[in-house]
Write a protein that holds these residues in place. Structure first.
Motif, mmCIF file in Angstrom:
data_model
loop_
_atom_site.group_PDB
_atom_site.id
_atom_site.type_symbol
_atom_site.label_atom_id
_atom_site.label_comp_id
_atom_site.label_asym_id
_atom_site.label_seq_id
_atom_site.Cartn_x
_atom_site.Cartn_y
_atom_site.Cartn_z
ATOM 1 N N ASP A 74 -4.068 8.993 -6.093
ATOM 2 C CA ASP A 74 -4.297 7.588 -6.434
ATOM 3 C C ASP A 74 -4.243 7.371 -7.944
ATOM 4 N N SER A 84 -7.134 6.153 0.094
ATOM 5 C CA SER A 84 -6.411 6.078 -1.177
ATOM 6 C C SER A 84 -5.463 7.266 -1.330
ATOM 7 N N PRO A 92 0.826 -1.217 0.000
ATOM 8 C CA PRO A 92 0.000 0.000 0.000
ATOM 9 C C PRO A 92 0.860 1.267 0.000
ATOM 10 N N SER A 93 0.338 2.305 -0.645
ATOM 11 C CA SER A 93 1.101 3.536 -0.866
ATOM 12 C C SER A 93 1.700 4.120 0.408
ATOM 13 N N SER A 149 -8.368 1.468 3.804
ATOM 14 C CA SER A 149 -7.237 2.391 3.914
ATOM 15 C C SER A 149 -7.445 3.522 2.919
#
Lengths: 339, 339, 339, 339
Positions: free
Chosen positions: D178, D172, D74-75, D170
């Motif tokens: 995104d 974005s 995840p980012s 979560s």
């Protein structure tokens, strides 16, 4: 997983493509090449770190390490090279056409049928995602029964000079055997029917120099199939805009066109010429993925001990229909085909 | 400027279009109509404030006020109606085909040649801006010499029922005379050459009910011209997507496609079906402007005392080639045409 | 039916188009023209056999035979000319923009509302079949609620020199008033909402000579509407490929593009440049039918004693939004619009 | 040649794509995976015969056999994971965005600059042949100086439900971080300039359920660059027709559109909906080749001891501009960016 070891026979334009694709395929080894030109062999051998190279096909297939060969030699050698590879117990991938002479092809088919070896004929359009997409639509009945197929294969004029040089050295077999076999195969694949009558025409308006070589610059053929489908083919060598391979299927419930315009990519340009789509310029560009896919399928067939869906019989039929087209063109008459 | 007074013969679908176009043309008067159905006559007469209406063609052309007639009667009457109008000193606009019988057409041509009257045949594609644009490109040599022409005329399936009703009442003359004459005319116009051999095929897969009427649902014809051009035609009655009229010209220096996709307008829709271009649904929609243009040209020819570029001979040749296609289809053989 | 007699004021490029369309409309008479250039007047008068011509607008509208005027004078005169025609009891067709000054426009609107005369503003896109088709799709809910509109109006570079000459003589009002009013009107028409905020940018990279004239070569504007639609406009003067007018509507259920590529006709050319669609080169070509349709609607409104759906208020709003864009561009800041 | 040994972190949709591409790349070994879900790990490990699998990223990078990692977590974890890999002496391929927090990104950039390790950021459009073709045209000056760029990234509505589920778990980072980072990167890449001002708008008309998640369904941003280019972005999540990624560049001498319509392949279908081009449905389909190409380039960079042309600074700028867009959208005002 032990790599499958392959030898490539013939390092012309298409041979180099197959070599490159084989080299980049995982769990496969490009083990040998055979080709007349030693200098080319040396360069290719170094580029891909190939263990062996030969100037004779027969010498290469004596190499016991090989599992398979990829035959990209001139068309006139195909049946002989296939036969010899099978006799040596090698799986065979062979470029189209399977051969120029039907009797030789029939012998090869018999050998294939009696062996457990994989034989894969390089009708790469069957592995092109656009053609596969269309075939699936047809098989799902989305366009109903097929009435008409139209299929074009027109080379760019940029390649004319090299064709002339090539044709001076060895006969191409005529434009139908040299080019239209792809279209003929697509027609048979899509319709699951056989051609029964053909009428072919052609001319050399754009390339009169071909008259001396007994070749035509652009040819057409109208084909009648045994399920009442009519097909119309165009094969040419002088497209000014690029490499034009297009197939259309007219069904009772809809129509499909595959590559109606031979777009190079997804880019549209707006300039002083208007709205412009750049076009594909040659077969390696247009069928890049298809050439990779067919080699992968060949490898999978060897590993899975099965045969590809395209068969040697498809090759025979292609040659027979193409020969009938050539005959029709030469005699300027309707020709019936008996199998 | 005195208005030119025109009578319209036949108020079927196309007759109504011509009547409307004539009504809206300046310096022209829609003076009379003739048609079997009195109720239709009454409605049309009121809509356009038309002075006279008749249930007989012969009665209409007796009206001394008329300068010209527009013949939109069934094809089988064309030559007779043309002849009678010319005998009455009337300028003639006649819908295609000029006739079904070559002997009758030849007599009409002789009469036309001996008179000073304007004769205009309704090959409206010659007045469509897209076809004119292509013709001009060809004439300027932009695509070199022509090698191949492909031309499609496929009606939408929405019109099949009405065609079946129509065909039950009077023979269409077959799909080539009924539909392909337009394509044949385009081929002759673009190439300035004559057809010498044809091979035609067809089937009724999508409309088996046509078997009983001796009609085909989809037909093809391969034509060889005397200047070594090959043409491929498709005529059909069951396109699911609309009215598909398309013409392609392959020359030695380039290719042209006219209406490769039969787009209704300039709108592209992106919806759950993908990227969608709505399509033309019928000939009045597709050739709306061409029908207006040809009437304007007819009027201009009368005023300027000249003949339109499309001639009665073009009509004769169209009928002859279409008849040869029909003959080839029925006999399933190659047919040579002698003029 | 007595013909409606119309006088055309202004014989510039667009004035000549309107004159020609009026001349060719049935039951309408092109009775007078007014224009500064006597030579042009003489040529036009002879070409269409026009009874009267004037070098002064005011003189023309004194002619008691007139029923209506078509105003195609420079934008700065519009409100004055409209007012005077209404005062003379004449129906008015006026080219866009309705005016450059909002106070003057508001007075004109008041006069229109108090009279029974027809007032028709020349937002011809509302009469273009492609835009109408899209509007109907939107109104039927086929693309859901609108979220985004994008609209381009880019003139061909071929017209740049004449624009420079024109701009030297009289201010265009800026690119937004001169060009984007069409896009602004389409946005209001499609969304039925009003613009509340704008941000505009622009440059003169392709035509630095415009700097001295206080004009921009290419401008953009981002518009926020009161129903939460965002619109993005581009106006330009230097398209190398032709006259690019394009509108896109992104809805919650689908997208539409009108003239995504500015195709001249239905012809596709395959040549050394690739797959080429020739493009429209100017507004008379692109909107030929729309200009005819709007005049027909104007005539029908007069005959039927009703008002066209496009109103003077639409004209006012167009000018207000365009002025806000110009203001935003000059100040380089976000501008709110209050009506 | 010793294989380069890579570990893949994160086996979500895109992680699986990278794993598959790495597996099929010759002279590379997919040596390890790390992912929270043991079941997925097991399946992937078996499918590709992967030596090691971990449920913790930190555990995986302790494996001394590894040469490199491919981070698809995840980012919010990106900067931390990049930092740790670099500290372990591993080459890093990291999916976009490089991070959500500019301070963290700046620290990572410092570490990268101080090391000899390869860092490759996954802006895959830079490896898509269509985008590369356009970039080359721009760099050769074929469309002159750039005035305007328009870039769309609109996900298909088919993916909306899974996005909602994902967003519940979560954040974005907002639609600009995104999704639009790809468009922002393309703009910077094509123009070689930086964004200085932005105005962003958006709504949730098609997906009101996103209001509760503080997400928007469709957003726009207008960007002003320091070289007087204006860019207009659209990011969306509800395209009914597929995965619409399109970029347009308007230059002083011409325009380019990349993927103006998101065609799935070269097939055109004519059916009851009109002329239909099927469309791409998702990013793995659209950018299949680009994902392969970027991994190959990563490997080549490691072997050749050089850095890819796309840098960590490009990642930082992308995040900064996207954050400014988000800020502008939330405040509904013009936002200036200072770097």
């Amino acid at each position: 997983m032990n790599p499958i070891k392959i030898g490539v026979a013939g390092l012309g334009r298409l041979g180099l493509i197959h070599a490159d694709n084989i080299y980049h395929t995982k769990h496969v080894e490009l083990t040998a090449v055979s080709n007349l030109d030693k200098q080319v062999n040396k360069e290719v051998q170094e580029k891909y770190s190939i263990p062996y190279s030969y100037t004779s096909y027969e010498a290469m297939i004596e190499n016991d390490e090989l599992d398979a060969v990829c035959i990209v030699t001139p068309s006139g050698f195909h049946t002989d090279h296939i036969q010899k590879a099978l006799d040596r117990g090698l799986h065979v991938f062979c470029e189209k056409p399977i051969g120029l002479n039907t009797e030789d092809i029939k012998k090869v088919i018999q050998t294939i049928e009696e062996s457990d070896l994989v034989f894969h004929l390089g009708f790469m359009r069957r592995y092109d995602e656009d053609y596969v997409f269309a075939k699936q639509m047809i098989d799902r009945g989305e366009i109903g029964d097929i009435s008409i197929i139209r299929s074009y294969g027109i080379d760019p004029i940029a390649g004319l000079d090299s064709f002339v040089e090539f044709a001076k050295q060895s006969p191409s077999g005529g434009i139908y055997l040299d080019m239209s076999v792809h279209d003929i195969d697509v027609i048979r694949w899509f319709t699951e029917a056989e051609v029964k009558k053909v009428w072919a025409t052609g001319n050399n308006k754009a390339a009169p120099e071909l008259n001396a070589l007994n070749e035509v610059e652009i040819g057409t053929a109208t084909l009648q199939l045994d399920n009442d489908v009519t097909a119309f083919l165009v094969a040419g060598r002088t497209a000014s805009h690029g490499y034009h391979v297009e197939t259309e299927v007219i069904g009772t419930k809809g129509m499909i066109r595959i590559a109606a315009t031979p777009d190079k990519n997804k880019v549209t340009v707006f300039n002083e010429h208007g709205t412009v789509r750049p076009t594909s310029q040659n077969f390696p560009e247009r069928f890049k993925e298809a050439y990779i896919n067919e080699i992968k399928e060949f490898i999978d067939c060897i590993r899975d001990e099965r045969q590809p869906s395209v068969t040697a019989l498809d090759g025979l039929r292609g040659t027979e229909v193409a020969a009938a087209c050539q005959h029709s063109f030469e005699k300027d008459e309707l020709v019936e085909i008996t199998y």
